[in-house]
Design a protein around this motif. Sequence first.
Motif, PDB file in Angstrom:
ATOM      1  N   UNK A  23       0.833  -1.214   0.000  1.00 57.96           N
ATOM      2  CA  UNK A  23       0.000   0.000   0.000  1.00 57.96           C
ATOM      3  C   UNK A  23       0.864   1.258   0.000  1.00 57.96           C
ATOM      4  N   UNK A  24       1.953   1.258   0.784  1.00 62.09           N
ATOM      5  CA  UNK A  24       2.755   2.464   0.947  1.00 62.09           C
ATOM      6  C   UNK A  24       4.006   2.485   0.072  1.00 62.09           C
ATOM      7  N   UNK A  25       4.393   1.349  -0.507  1.00 57.22           N
ATOM      8  CA  UNK A  25       5.669   1.297  -1.235  1.00 57.22           C
ATOM      9  C   UNK A  25       5.533   1.098  -2.742  1.00 57.22           C
ATOM     10  N   UNK A  26       4.435   0.528  -3.212  1.00 54.75           N
ATOM     11  CA  UNK A  26       4.323   0.261  -4.644  1.00 54.75           C
ATOM     12  C   UNK A  26       3.681   1.435  -5.367  1.00 54.75           C
ATOM     13  N   UNK A  27       3.789   1.411  -6.690  1.00 54.28           N
ATOM     14  CA  UNK A  27       3.137   2.439  -7.491  1.00 54.28           C
ATOM     15  C   UNK A  27       1.609   2.313  -7.341  1.00 54.28           C
ATOM     16  N   UNK A  28       0.920   3.411  -7.134  1.00 52.23           N
ATOM     17  CA  UNK A  28      -0.531   3.345  -6.911  1.00 52.23           C
ATOM     18  C   UNK A  28      -1.313   2.707  -8.057  1.00 52.23           C
ATOM     19  N   UNK A  29      -0.790   2.838  -9.287  1.00 53.75           N
ATOM     20  CA  UNK A  29      -1.517   2.292 -10.438  1.00 53.75           C
ATOM     21  C   UNK A  29      -1.002   0.922 -10.871  1.00 53.75           C
ATOM     22  N   UNK A  30      -0.186   0.287 -10.054  1.00 53.88           N
ATOM     23  CA  UNK A  30       0.325  -1.046 -10.387  1.00 53.88           C
ATOM     24  C   UNK A  30      -0.832  -2.026 -10.546  1.00 53.88           C
ATOM     25  N   UNK A  31      -0.854  -2.771 -11.665  1.00 54.46           N
ATOM     26  CA  UNK A  31      -1.964  -3.690 -11.923  1.00 54.46           C
ATOM     27  C   UNK A  31      -1.496  -5.114 -12.227  1.00 54.46           C
ATOM     28  N   UNK A  32      -0.248  -5.408 -11.875  1.00 55.42           N
ATOM     29  CA  UNK A  32       0.305  -6.731 -12.148  1.00 55.42           C
ATOM     30  C   UNK A  32       1.282  -7.105 -11.051  1.00 55.42           C
ATOM     31  N   UNK A  33       1.309  -8.389 -10.699  1.00 53.78           N
ATOM     32  CA  UNK A  33       2.273  -8.871  -9.717  1.00 53.78           C
ATOM     33  C   UNK A  33       2.863 -10.193 -10.173  1.00 53.78           C
ATOM     34  N   UNK A  34       4.046 -10.488  -9.653  1.00 50.66           N
ATOM     35  CA  UNK A  34       4.662 -11.793  -9.836  1.00 50.66           C
ATOM     36  C   UNK A  34       4.834 -12.428  -8.471  1.00 50.66           C
ATOM     37  N   UNK A  35       4.457 -13.688  -8.350  1.00 51.07           N
ATOM     38  CA  UNK A  35       4.656 -14.430  -7.119  1.00 51.07           C
ATOM     39  C   UNK A  35       5.700 -15.506  -7.384  1.00 51.07           C
ATOM     40  N   UNK A  36       6.783 -15.472  -6.622  1.00 50.43           N
ATOM     41  CA  UNK A  36       7.860 -16.444  -6.740  1.00 50.43           C
ATOM     42  C   UNK A  36       7.709 -17.453  -5.611  1.00 50.43           C
ATOM     43  N   UNK A  37       7.275 -18.654  -5.950  1.00 46.46           N
ATOM     44  CA  UNK A  37       6.990 -19.675  -4.961  1.00 46.46           C
ATOM     45  C   UNK A  37       5.530 -20.074  -5.032  1.00 46.46           C
ATOM     46  N   UNK A  38       5.232 -21.328  -4.681  1.00 44.34           N
ATOM     47  CA  UNK A  38       3.860 -21.829  -4.815  1.00 44.34           C
ATOM     48  C   UNK A  38       3.415 -22.609  -3.582  1.00 44.34           C
ATOM     49  N   UNK A  39       4.011 -22.287  -2.418  1.00 45.76           N
ATOM     50  CA  UNK A  39       3.663 -22.980  -1.185  1.00 45.76           C
ATOM     51  C   UNK A  39       2.394 -22.436  -0.541  1.00 45.76           C
ATOM     52  N   UNK A  40       2.202 -22.776   0.747  1.00 44.18           N
ATOM     53  CA  UNK A  40       0.943 -22.437   1.410  1.00 44.18           C
ATOM     54  C   UNK A  40       0.759 -20.931   1.623  1.00 44.18           C
ATOM     55  N   UNK A  41       1.849 -20.154   1.545  1.00 45.63           N
ATOM     56  CA  UNK A  41       1.711 -18.705   1.699  1.00 45.63           C
ATOM     57  C   UNK A  41       1.390 -18.006   0.383  1.00 45.63           C
ATOM     58  N   UNK A  42       1.497 -18.702  -0.738  1.00 46.57           N
ATOM     59  CA  UNK A  42       1.414 -18.035  -2.044  1.00 46.57           C
ATOM     60  C   UNK A  42       0.036 -17.424  -2.316  1.00 46.57           C
ATOM     61  N   UNK A  43      -1.028 -18.190  -2.118  1.00 43.15           N
ATOM     62  CA  UNK A  43      -2.367 -17.658  -2.411  1.00 43.15           C
ATOM     63  C   UNK A  43      -2.734 -16.505  -1.483  1.00 43.15           C
ATOM     64  N   UNK A  44      -2.459 -16.598  -0.169  1.00 41.05           N
ATOM     65  CA  UNK A  44      -2.715 -15.425   0.675  1.00 41.05           C
ATOM     66  C   UNK A  44      -1.927 -14.187   0.245  1.00 41.05           C
TER      67      UNK A  44
END
Length: 333
Positions: A120-141
């Motif tokens: 919320x405080x560090x990314x660009x306000x209009x960011x509309x894409x993310x990359x998730x590195x890893x697929x464990x139990x924390x990934x979906x949250x």
Amino acid sequence: MAEIKVPDTFLWINEADVCNLIDLSGTVDALEKGLKMEADGKAVNMTKTQTVWGYGSLNVTGAQFVGDGLVGAKVWSNANLGAAPIMVLHNSEDGQIAAVVEAFALGQMRTAALSSVATKWCSQPDADEMAIMGSGHQALPQVAAILSVRKLKRVRVWSRTPANRDAFVADVKKAYPELEVKGYDTVEAAARDCPIITTFTRSKEPFLEAGMLSKGTHINAGGAIIPTNAEIAQDVFKRCDKIVCDNLAQVQKGSRELMEYVKNGGSWDKVIPICNLVKEQKPRPSGADITIYKFMGMGLADMASAVEIYRRARAKGAGKAYPHPHRSHPRLT
């Protein structure tokens, strides 16, 4: 001093109770309240302590919320990918047990909430894409965390194991059918021109390098929570305009990535606790190159969630009462 009256019972709040009592939004609200209290000196984090062996670690975190009349600690072991965390709340006035909270879902939502606040405080306000590195139990949250503060259109997924990556892509599509979700074979491809990157792996060596990142990227680095692990290469920190952590004393003790950053000429003075972000309410600096949030999981965040869960449980009559421990005389002879 008045004699301590031992209560007859304490409250046990299980995983199902936790999930019924609070969601991610409620966890974020509780976390921001707790971080503001920390910034104002009204809540105190207990630095994470741990012991590590070849295939696991024993961990303890905690915090005091004396203003709420409670102190608490979470304890868990990670061993061969297994864990069963619990949180114990004590009354700060008399040291008696108020509640035990099963803390797997609590931990997932707390960790997601930390990413949410940092993004919320560090990314660009209009960011509309993310990359998730890893697929464990924390990934979906973690995907849910970014969605709570940014209007995502696309999610990129990388995992060392293609089968796990593909399964997670399917999970995200099922959970969020409105999103475009794509798996990638390499870290570099997944990271290219992506404004938000979250890393949550058990990597022993750094894999995310500066040359893979475009100007304007924000990174949530949450996987390397023991000193033997690392996800972020040192050349990334050289490009960072803002480095944020969950707790300074904690990363000074346990973050290999930040300890190496300081050893290589960086300064701890440049590392900002996340409670300061919440207190200052200042958005990402204009024209910033890279920002990073390095988090290891802190007791204050667990405690903020647990205090709110306990409050709601008492209000709604949730949880189960168990007999409180009573002293017996030890056999000394």
